[in-house]
Design an enzyme around this catalytic site. Structure first.
Site, mmCIF file in Angstrom:
data_model
loop_
_atom_site.group_PDB
_atom_site.id
_atom_site.type_symbol
_atom_site.label_atom_id
_atom_site.label_comp_id
_atom_site.label_asym_id
_atom_site.label_seq_id
_atom_site.Cartn_x
_atom_site.Cartn_y
_atom_site.Cartn_z
ATOM 1 N N CYS A 165 33.251 121.373 49.300
ATOM 2 C CA CYS A 165 34.048 121.482 50.526
ATOM 3 C C CYS A 165 33.908 120.272 51.441
ATOM 4 O O CYS A 165 34.625 120.162 52.437
ATOM 5 C CB CYS A 165 33.674 122.762 51.262
ATOM 6 S SG CYS A 165 33.755 124.214 50.206
ATOM 7 N N HIS A 305 32.424 123.575 60.738
ATOM 8 C CA HIS A 305 32.741 124.014 59.376
ATOM 9 C C HIS A 305 33.180 125.476 59.445
ATOM 10 O O HIS A 305 34.162 125.855 58.810
ATOM 11 C CB HIS A 305 31.525 123.832 58.467
ATOM 12 C CG HIS A 305 31.805 124.103 57.029
ATOM 13 N ND1 HIS A 305 32.782 123.428 56.318
ATOM 14 C CD2 HIS A 305 31.253 124.986 56.157
ATOM 15 C CE1 HIS A 305 32.811 123.877 55.080
ATOM 16 N NE2 HIS A 305 31.904 124.827 54.949
ATOM 17 N N GLU A 316 25.064 126.869 61.476
ATOM 18 C CA GLU A 316 25.745 125.741 62.112
ATOM 19 C C GLU A 316 25.626 125.809 63.628
ATOM 20 O O GLU A 316 25.444 124.781 64.298
ATOM 21 C CB GLU A 316 27.214 125.700 61.697
ATOM 22 C CG GLU A 316 27.940 124.459 62.189
ATOM 23 C CD GLU A 316 29.365 124.351 61.685
ATOM 24 O OE1 GLU A 316 29.997 123.301 61.909
ATOM 25 O OE2 GLU A 316 29.862 125.322 61.057
ATOM 26 N N LYS A 337 39.585 127.000 60.602
ATOM 27 C CA LYS A 337 39.661 127.845 59.406
ATOM 28 C C LYS A 337 40.050 129.282 59.750
ATOM 29 O O LYS A 337 40.468 130.030 58.864
ATOM 30 C CB LYS A 337 38.327 127.830 58.663
ATOM 31 C CG LYS A 337 38.006 126.522 57.951
ATOM 32 C CD LYS A 337 36.721 126.636 57.158
ATOM 33 C CE LYS A 337 36.340 125.324 56.502
ATOM 34 N NZ LYS A 337 35.890 124.317 57.500
ATOM 35 N N HIS A 342 40.090 128.478 54.259
ATOM 36 C CA HIS A 342 39.210 127.407 53.801
ATOM 37 C C HIS A 342 39.864 126.674 52.637
ATOM 38 O O HIS A 342 39.996 127.221 51.539
ATOM 39 C CB HIS A 342 37.878 128.010 53.381
ATOM 40 C CG HIS A 342 36.806 127.011 53.129
ATOM 41 N ND1 HIS A 342 37.008 125.645 53.172
ATOM 42 C CD2 HIS A 342 35.475 127.171 52.814
ATOM 43 C CE1 HIS A 342 35.888 125.023 52.908
ATOM 44 N NE2 HIS A 342 34.941 125.922 52.687
#
Length: 417
Positions: A165, A305, A316, A337, A342
């Protein structure tokens, strides 16, 4: 070493919430969800029956039918977005040194549909090896970058980054470095992915990675929400034209922003799970800031992310607090996202584009689908929940983390910062 400045002069996008840059941006700022029941195949027997597919896309509107048949969907997406970006950059290619213009693309998986179809068809036969002659060229992850270079005659650096990713963020960082080191003047970069397939959905289901909220797919991607239960698989592509600053100025190019720096790190922890304290995420952001020569307090926001997975969002968020301290509470954080799903290897490209457009327009896209705070995530952080916010932006960072512990972060900034 006298490093060159690197700017962005062209953009292209094909996403689950818009099939070009304008549509994509409108989808982002209006909080549009791209999730819907899967149309590519009968998903009724799968744990997850929805995804963020590209909608209303007819490849023959862009690519000759005969040529399109030689391309996997991920390559078709790449060609369309690269063309949009090159048209946006408005080059007179006869005046460009094409030996110093290249393509660095990213894809985590490449031609998964092609691989699935060819192997399935072979197994249904009598065992005699018989494959399409375009099987391998359609499947391999580097073919998109090769075909982009052929279309525009770009004879400079040409390769593909594969880091799950983080793939297209790594591609952007590599393109940035090639230009600032003086090895190229122009590079088309970005990434594409088309993994909404039987194998893609089935494989991620087997890992328990996907949301199974089949009764309400539009709200299934819920980054930072207590009720999140996995990510929503998306598809599409994003393309950026990076150019050496003096080269862009000399031809009178429109300049969106400057690439300020890039960071990379590894979790060195687990094949799929993030480090529980966000160690790799912390290091990649610090590395990015160090590369850009900026302080944490210079940053206005982070496109996280933020995949909507139980462990990832917590890790995160912890990392952001570690890096930015009290300044974290003044920043705008978001996860686009929540709208696009994603896009795996393409996610870094479309999220970097979101940051660039935020700087241009002074708007932070929202993190939609927030209903309940998670007690494991600091509620004082501003995740731009549910509604876009106006804010003058100077510096933004975009995080991408991939299976295998690959972390990449790119920083974009206003040209006058």
């Amino acid at each position: 070493m006298n490093l060159k400045r690197v700017v962005v002069t062209g953009l292209g996008a094909l996403t689950p919430i818009g099939n070009n840059i304008s549509e994509y941006w409108n989808g982002l700022i209006n909080g549009v969800s791209g999730a819907a029941p899967i149309t590519y195949f009968d998903a009724s027997n799968f744990k997850t029956q929805f995804a963020c597919e590209v909608k209303g896309f007819n490849v023959e509107d862009f690519i000759d039918k005969k040529e399109a048949r030689k391309m996997d969907r991920y390559t078709q997406y790449a060609m369309v977005t690269a063309t949009e970006a090159m048209e946006d950059a408005n080059f007179d290619l006869e005046k460009v040194n094409l030996d110093r213009a290249g393509v660095i693309w990213g894809s985590g998986i490449g031609g998964l549909q092609t691989f699935q179809d060819e192997v399935t068809n072979f197994n249904q036969g009598n065992g005699i090896p018989k494959f399409n002659p375009f099987f391998i060229p359609k499947m391999i992850a580097d073919i998109a970058g090769g075909l982009i270079s052929m279309k525009f005659g770009l004879r400079g650096p040409n390769f593909t980054t594969v880091s799950a990713c983080a793939s297209s963020t790594n591609a952007i960082i590599d393109a940035f470095n090639y230009i600032r080191l003086g090895m190229a003047d122009v590079i088309v970069t970005g990434g594409s992915e088309a993994a909404v397939t039987i194998a893609g959905i089935g494989g991620f289901n087997a890992m328990h990675a996907l949301s199974t909220r089949n009764d309400d797919p539009q709200t299934a991607s819920r980054p930072m929400d207590k009720g999140r239960d996995g990510f929503v698989l998306g598809e599409g592509a994003g393309a950026l034209v990076l150019e050496e600053y003096e080269h862009a100025v000399a031809r009178g190019a429109k300049i969106y922003c400057e690439i300020g720096g890039g960071g990379m790190s590894a979790d060195a922890h687990h094949i799929t799970a993030p480090h529980p304290e966000g160690l790799g995420a912390k290091n990649v952001m610090l590395n990015c800031l160090r590369d850009a020569g900026l302080k944490p307090t210079d940053v206005d926001g982070v496109n996280m992310h933020g995949t909507s997975t139980p462990l990832g969002d917590i890790a995160e968020s912890k990392a952001i607090l570690e890096v930015f301290g009290e300044h974290a509470y003044t920043m705008n954080l978001n996860s686009t996202k929540s709208m696009t799903g994603h896009l795996l290897g393409a996610t870094g490209a479309i999220e970097a584009i979101s940051c660039i457009l935020s700087i241009k327009h002074g708007i932070v896209p929202p993190t939609i689908n927030h209903f309940t705070d998670d007690e494991n995530i600091d509620p004082k952080l501003n995740f731009t929940f549910n509604k876009a916010q106006k804010r003058e932006m100077h510096v933004l960072m975009s995080n991408t983390f991939g299976f295998g512990g690959h972390n990449a972060c790119v920083l974009v900034k206003r040209l006058d910062f």
